[in-house]
Every structure is written in structure tokens, then in C-alpha cells.
Write an enzyme that holds these catalytic residues in place. Structure first.
Site, PDB file in Angstrom:
ATOM      1  N   LYS A  69       0.841  -1.199   0.000  1.00  0.00           N
ATOM      2  CA  LYS A  69       0.000   0.000   0.000  1.00  0.00           C
ATOM      3  C   LYS A  69       0.881   1.256   0.000  1.00  0.00           C
ATOM      4  O   LYS A  69       0.698   2.155  -0.797  1.00  0.00           O
ATOM      5  CB  LYS A  69      -0.910  -0.034   1.239  1.00  0.00           C
TER       6      LYS A  69
ATOM      7  N   GLU B 214      -4.739  -6.715  14.823  1.00  0.00           N
ATOM      8  CA  GLU B 214      -4.257  -5.389  14.406  1.00  0.00           C
ATOM      9  C   GLU B 214      -5.409  -4.372  14.493  1.00  0.00           C
ATOM     10  O   GLU B 214      -5.189  -3.188  14.708  1.00  0.00           O
ATOM     11  CB  GLU B 214      -3.675  -5.442  12.984  1.00  0.00           C
TER      12      GLU B 214
ATOM     13  N   GLU C  71      10.487  -4.581   4.676  1.00  0.00           N
ATOM     14  CA  GLU C  71      10.603  -5.983   4.274  1.00  0.00           C
ATOM     15  C   GLU C  71      10.312  -6.162   2.786  1.00  0.00           C
ATOM     16  O   GLU C  71      11.028  -6.838   2.057  1.00  0.00           O
ATOM     17  CB  GLU C  71       9.607  -6.847   5.075  1.00  0.00           C
TER      18      GLU C  71
ATOM     19  N   HIS D 231      -4.532 -33.275  17.855  1.00  0.00           N
ATOM     20  CA  HIS D 231      -3.431 -34.105  18.350  1.00  0.00           C
ATOM     21  C   HIS D 231      -2.298 -33.251  18.902  1.00  0.00           C
ATOM     22  O   HIS D 231      -1.182 -33.725  19.041  1.00  0.00           O
ATOM     23  CB  HIS D 231      -2.931 -35.013  17.222  1.00  0.00           C
TER      24      HIS D 231
ATOM     25  N   LYS E 244       9.305  -0.389  14.310  1.00  0.00           N
ATOM     26  CA  LYS E 244       9.857  -0.043  12.991  1.00  0.00           C
ATOM     27  C   LYS E 244      10.908   1.059  13.128  1.00  0.00           C
ATOM     28  O   LYS E 244      11.985   0.987  12.553  1.00  0.00           O
ATOM     29  CB  LYS E 244       8.748   0.495  12.066  1.00  0.00           C
TER      30      LYS E 244
ATOM     31  N   GLY F 132      -4.867  -2.050   5.091  1.00  0.00           N
ATOM     32  CA  GLY F 132      -4.089  -3.195   4.599  1.00  0.00           C
ATOM     33  C   GLY F 132      -4.764  -4.531   4.868  1.00  0.00           C
ATOM     34  O   GLY F 132      -4.850  -5.402   4.004  1.00  0.00           O
ATOM     35  N   ARG F 133      -5.290  -4.693   6.086  1.00  0.00           N
ATOM     36  CA  ARG F 133      -5.880  -5.998   6.453  1.00  0.00           C
ATOM     37  C   ARG F 133      -7.275  -6.184   5.875  1.00  0.00           C
ATOM     38  O   ARG F 133      -7.913  -7.206   6.093  1.00  0.00           O
ATOM     39  CB  ARG F 133      -5.879  -6.148   7.977  1.00  0.00           C
TER      40      ARG F 133
HETATM   41  O1  F6P Z   1       3.045  -2.612   9.716  1.00  0.00           O
HETATM   42  C1  F6P Z   1       1.710  -2.997   9.624  1.00  0.00           C
HETATM   43  C2  F6P Z   1       1.212  -2.794   8.228  1.00  0.00           C
HETATM   44  O2  F6P Z   1       1.043  -1.430   7.983  1.00  0.00           O
HETATM   45  C3  F6P Z   1      -0.087  -3.547   7.981  1.00  0.00           C
HETATM   46  O3  F6P Z   1      -1.186  -2.882   8.454  1.00  0.00           O
HETATM   47  C4  F6P Z   1      -0.030  -3.719   6.512  1.00  0.00           C
HETATM   48  O4  F6P Z   1      -0.934  -4.690   6.073  1.00  0.00           O
HETATM   49  C5  F6P Z   1       1.412  -4.099   6.322  1.00  0.00           C
HETATM   50  O5  F6P Z   1       2.112  -3.311   7.265  1.00  0.00           O
HETATM   51  C6  F6P Z   1       1.971  -3.889   4.949  1.00  0.00           C
HETATM   52  O6  F6P Z   1       1.920  -2.553   4.567  1.00  0.00           O
HETATM   53  P1  F6P Z   1       2.130  -2.126   3.073  1.00  0.00           P
HETATM   54  O7  F6P Z   1       1.059  -2.733   2.253  1.00  0.00           O
HETATM   55  O8  F6P Z   1       2.104  -0.633   3.065  1.00  0.00           O
HETATM   56  O9  F6P Z   1       3.488  -2.643   2.630  1.00  0.00           O
END
Ligand code: F6P
Length: 539
Positions: free
Chosen positions: A205, A351, A211, A382, A502, A265-266
Site C-alpha cells: 500500500k 491489528e 521488508e 493431536h 519499525k 491493509g488488512r
Molecule cells: O506494519 C503494519 C502494516 O502497515 C499492515 O497494516 C499492513 O498490512 C502491512 O504493514 C503492509 O503494509 P504495506 O502494504 O504498506 O506494505
């Protein structure tokens, strides 16, 4: 007014006194039709909530609480684009992503539906080109592997849904998901792949997530190294709200699929973040998937509370959490295709509702979002079900299953489903001391073999796992989380809690990379750990 000072809350507290003397077994005895009375159904989803520690009176009081907190008005506010996400001053409009063509939903005076449909059409064209082989890699090969690089909502949604709908997917294209910044994730994924047949979707987003950008750069280097710089245009596409960063990364914005800041995002799997899923199942089934969400949206907006699946799940969850003291909820899908559903709901719920201040910033004096965990049955049986049956903790569970198997083979499905039914029965009714005595159980073993029962569960039974039913199921939980957030008075749509880690990590990275011994100004624990890491990584 503080939630716990409301008369509706006090009534529930008083009611708890009465309920604490009753067992689930007593409730069934009092109402032999409870197993049909305490059920509701919509969008193909049948919910049996009878095996909870609730009575009709409990529900009435919970509905009263929902009314007092204006749940109905809050639902309308969300669907009509009011800026419910007050800390970021944003609308919360994932529901617009699945609104039918021709709907009108306004943000800042602009109807957003035509723009949503335009992106869907571009996604459809792209997916179709890729599936048919019209879109070719730099050396003329058909794309056979699609790697979605994203994290959190930009990974879990498409990953869950690809796994869940694999039965319907085009098997000539395999999807891969890379999320972890641990280099092992991308390295092990790329090891198997031929770059000439591989397309990367960089899904983010913000397009600034550490990452995702690290993984995207590594993927880009790998491709350039093997096929050359000019290959980037036909092997990389982006999904983002941030065109400037996409183009800075080197992806032509003509190959970017956009979405909007009012999609959290979620809650983004229905947006262009679902591109990989559309590639896998095609446009038609992707639209069926959206239709499933929309059917649940309509149901949530218009049904009476006692028929309203998300409201029932939300309020019963609240009762378990705030009145019975349950700290977690286990999500137990009896379907291997839903392997990632607990992980997906972890982000969706934790979240969203892992907050301890109200929307206006006051510290709450009550419990908010639960710990969400689980894994598919029957594997969990199990492993951790022992604790659910006989441990000291109360763990309400959602059992989810489908009546038809997508892979019928021999007795498998009946075996699976007999476990699904047996578990909720055992959890509710247990096995008493007297029953064991009658069976002639060794008296020394009776305490060990006793099951107290009275452990709450919901059963969700759906005819078949399809794109439509999956969409409806996800929307059910989205709206459950919304319902609970409204009652707790929290903002379910921001996530400031992920920020501090972060920021600290970005300060620490140069300390790990510096050639000279850095001057560390953390606490003594963090300093010592960093020093030890620096020494060990060099040897
Ligand atoms: O750090 C949390 C978050 O902002 C989530 O809410 C989101 O889904 C994820 O990181 C990834 O964010 P982006 O789509 O901006 O890379």
C-alpha cells in the site's frame, strides 16, 4: 460515558451472576430445541451458536448494549464513507470494493465506484493476458510463476485466498508468496524458479515497507543478473497507492494497479492487492468472490440483530471476553484449504482491536481484542486440544467446516466431519464423574478422565468452499471485528502499535552494519545483545 458505567453493562454484569450457575448442558435441557433456535443463516453460511454459555436473556441484554452504542448508525456511517478512522482522518470503505457496478459511494464528494471498477477491469485484462500467454516474459516465454512480494495485509489476504481456492486455480501458473525480510524466504523461493517464466507483483500500500522493498530489490537484482535490465518492464508489476515510490523503484506506472487510502491493509484483499488471486482463478471467479463479500455486507447492514451473523459472533465474543474472562479465541477450520485462515484472522482481529485507548484517547478500563490463534482440524486435536478440553483456561472456539469436500476420496470427509461434530459436543457436554463410574472406570483415573464440559463454541457450516462462500466468510469476520470495535469504542482501523518497533529497527540497522564499533546508547540488555551479534556474525 465509560462503557462499564453504562446501565446496559451493569445489567450484563448482574445477569452474569445468574448465568454462572448454569451449564451449557442445563441450557439444552431447558430448551430441547436450542440447537435449532440459536442458529442463523445468511449468504450460505449457517451459524450454530447454541453451544455458548448464553441464554435468550443474555442476547437481549447484549442487543440492548449494541443499540445503546448506536451500532446500527455506526454500520451506516462505515458504509457511507464517513471518516471512522479518526486518527488518520480516513473513511473506511473496503465495502465499496465489492459494491456492484452502478452503485454510488462518495468520498469527498466523488463517487468511488467507477474508479474501483476501472481498476478491476485493468486487473482482469492483465490476468487474462497472463493466463492466455499473451503477456510474455522478456525472452518470449509464457509466465508460469507469479511471486507476490508483500507483507501483512499485502501478503496474507492473497496468500490465504490462493491456498483456499486452489481447487479453482489455473494449474499452469503457480503462485508464490514472499513476505519475511529473512533472506531465506526469497532465496528458497527463487531457487526453484526460471527467471524467464517468472513475474513479480510488488504489493505494498505504502511502497515503503522495509521488508517488501528489501525483497523486491533482491528479486530485481536476481532477474537483472540472469536476464538483463530490460527484463524488468515485463517481469515486474506493482500494486500500491503510492505511484511516486513505484516509479522511483523502477516500475513503469503503466504496470501499476492502484487502490486508495480508505482501504486498510488488512481489509485489502478485494482491492488490486488481490491481483495474484485473480491471476490464479480468473476474473469471473474473482467477481464471485467479491459477490460473497457483498452478500455478507448487505446482510450485516440490514438484518435484525438476532439474525445478524457478524453481530451475533461479535456480541457472543464480547460476552466471552468481557464477562466470562476468556483471553483468546481459537479458529479451527476443518478444511486443509483454510490452513492460513487463523493467521489471516490474527492480523484482521489483533491489528484492528488490539487497542487500549478509546477513539477519544482515554485509557480503557475493560478488555478489548482477544488473542486469536488456531490451526486446521484435525491436526490441532493431536496437539493443543488437550488444553481446550481439560486445561484451566477458557478458550472459546469457532469451528468452521464445509459439507461437501472438493476432494472426495473414500471415507475421508465423513471422518473429518465426525471429528468436527464430536469436538463441539465434547466441549459443551464433557464427561462427568458419574458417567465414568457407571462405565466402571478405575477410580484413581476418574479425575484424570473427567471432562467438565461447559466450554463455548460456535459451529459454522457451509455447503461448499467456493469463491463466493470464502468471500462471505471473510466478510463475516471483518464485520464481527467492526461490531466489537464499536462496543469497545476503539478505532479498529489504525495500527500505531506497529510503529515504535519499525523506528527502533531503522536506528539499529546502521549499528549492525557499521565497520567501526558503534557507540551504543540503548539499555544494557539491548547493547549487550547487539555487541554479541556483531562479534558472532563476523566469525
Ligand atoms: O506494519 C503494519 C502494516 O502497515 C499492515 O497494516 C499492513 O498490512 C502491512 O504493514 C503492509 O503494509 P504495506 O502494504 O504498506 O506494505
Amino acid at each position: 460515558m465509560n462503557l462499564t458505567q453504562r446501565p446496559e453493562w451493569t445489567s450484563l454484569k448482574n445477569h452474569l451472576e445468574t448465568m454462572s450457575h448454569l451449564q451449557i448442558a442445563d441450557l439444552f435441557e431447558a430448551d430441547p430445541d436450542r440447537g435449532t433456535n440459536l442458529t442463523a443463516e445468511s449468504a450460505g453460511i449457517y451459524l450454530d451458536y447454541s453451544k455458548n454459555r448464553i441464554s435468550v436473556e443474555t442476547l437481549k441484554l447484549l442487543f440492548g448494549l449494541a443499540d445503546a452504542l448506536e451500532l446500527r448508525q455506526k454500520i451506516s456511517a462505515m458504509f457511507s464513507g464517513e471518516p471512522l478512522n479518526n486518527t488518520e482522518n480516513r473513511s473506511v470503505l473496503h465495502t465499496a470494493l465489492r459494491a456492484p457496478v452502478g452503485s454510488e459511494i462518495f468520498v469527498d464528494g466523488v463517487n468511488v465506484v467507477p474508479a474501483i471498477q476501472a481498476v478491476l477491469e485493468r486487473m482482469a485484462k492483465f490476468s487474462d493476458d497472463l493466463r492466455s500467454g499473451r503477456w510474455k516474459g522478456a525472452t518470449g516465454s509464457k509466465i508460469a510463476h507469479v511471486v507476490n512480494i508483500g507483507i501483512g495485509g499485502s501478503d496474507l489476504g492473497p496468500h490465504l485466498c490462493y491456498d483456499a481456492l486452489r481447487h479453482y486455480s489455473d494449474r499452469s501458473i503457480t503462485l508464490h508468496f514472499v513476505s519475511n525480510v529473512d533472506g531465506t524466504d526469497i532465496t528458497e523461493t527463487l531457487r526453484e524458479l526460471n527467471p524467464e517464466e517468472t513475474l513479480f507483483i510488488v504489493a505494498s500500500k505504502t511502497f515503503t515497507t522495509q521488508e517488501t522493498m528489501a525483497n523486491a530489490r533482491t528479486a530485481r537484482d536476481w532477474l537483472v543478473d540472469k536476464v538483463g535490465e530490460s527484463a524488468v518492464a515485463s517481469h515486474f508489476v506493482a500494486v500500491s497507492t503510492n505511484a511516486a515510490e513505484v516509479s522511483r523503484f523502477g516500475i513503469d506506472t503503466a504496470n501499476m494497479f492502484g487502490f486508495w487510502d480508505w482501504v486498510g491493509g488488512r481489509y485489502s484483499v478485494d482491492s488490486a492487492i488481490g491481483l495474484s488471486l485473480m491471476i490464479a482463478i480468473g476474473e469471473k471467479l474473482f467477481r464471485d468472490f467479491l459477490a460473497g463479500f457483498h452478500a455478507m455486507d448487505r446482510h450485516f447492514q440490514s438484518s435484525r440483530w438476532d439474525q445478524n451473523l457478524p453481530v451475533l459472533l461479535g456480541l457472543i465474543g464480547l460476552w466471552n471476553n468481557n464477562f466470562l474472562g476468556a483471553e483468546s479465541v481459537a479458529i479451527l477450520p476443518y478444511d486443509q484449504y483454510l490452513n492460513l485462515f487463523p493467521a489471516y484472522l490474527q492480523q484482521l482481529d489483533m491489528e484492528s482491536n488490539g487497542k487500549s485507548v478509546t477513539k477519544s484517547g482515554e485509557r480503557v478500563s475493560y478488555q478489548t481484542g482477544p488473542i486469536v490463534w488456531g490451526q486446521p482440524g484435525t491436526n490441532g486435536q493431536h496437539a493443543f486440544y488437550q488444553l481446550i478440553h481439560q486445561g484451566t483456561k477458557l478458550i472459546p472456539c469457532d469451528f468452521i467446516a464445509f459439507s461437501q469436500s472438493l476432494n472426495p476420496c473414500g471415507l475421508h470427509h465423513d471422518l473429518l466431519m465426525s471429528n468436527f461434530f464430536a469436538q463441539t459436543e465434547a466441549l459443551a457436554f464433557g464427561k462427568s464423574h458419574e458417567e465414568l463410574q457407571l462405565e466402571g472406570c478405575n477410580p484413581e483415573l476418574i479425575p484424570h478422565r473427567t471432562f467438565t464440559g461447559n466450554r463455548p463454541t460456535n459451529s459454522i457450516l457451509i455447503e461448499k468452499l467456493t469463491p463466493f462462500s470464502l468471500g462471505a466468510l471473510i466478510a463475516l469476520y471483518e464485520h464481527k471485528v467492526f461490531t466489537q470495535g464499536v462496543i469497545w469504542g476503539i478505532n479498529s482501523f489504525d495500527q500505531w502499535g506497529v510503529e515504535l518497533g519499525k523506528v527502533l529497527a531503522s536506528r539499529i540497522t546502521p549499528e549492525l552494519e557499521s565497520i567501526n564499533e558503534p557507540e551504543l546508547k540503548h539499555d544494557s540488555s539491548t547493547n549487550t545483545l547487539i555487541k554479541r551479534y556483531r562479534q558472532q556474525k563476523q566469525t
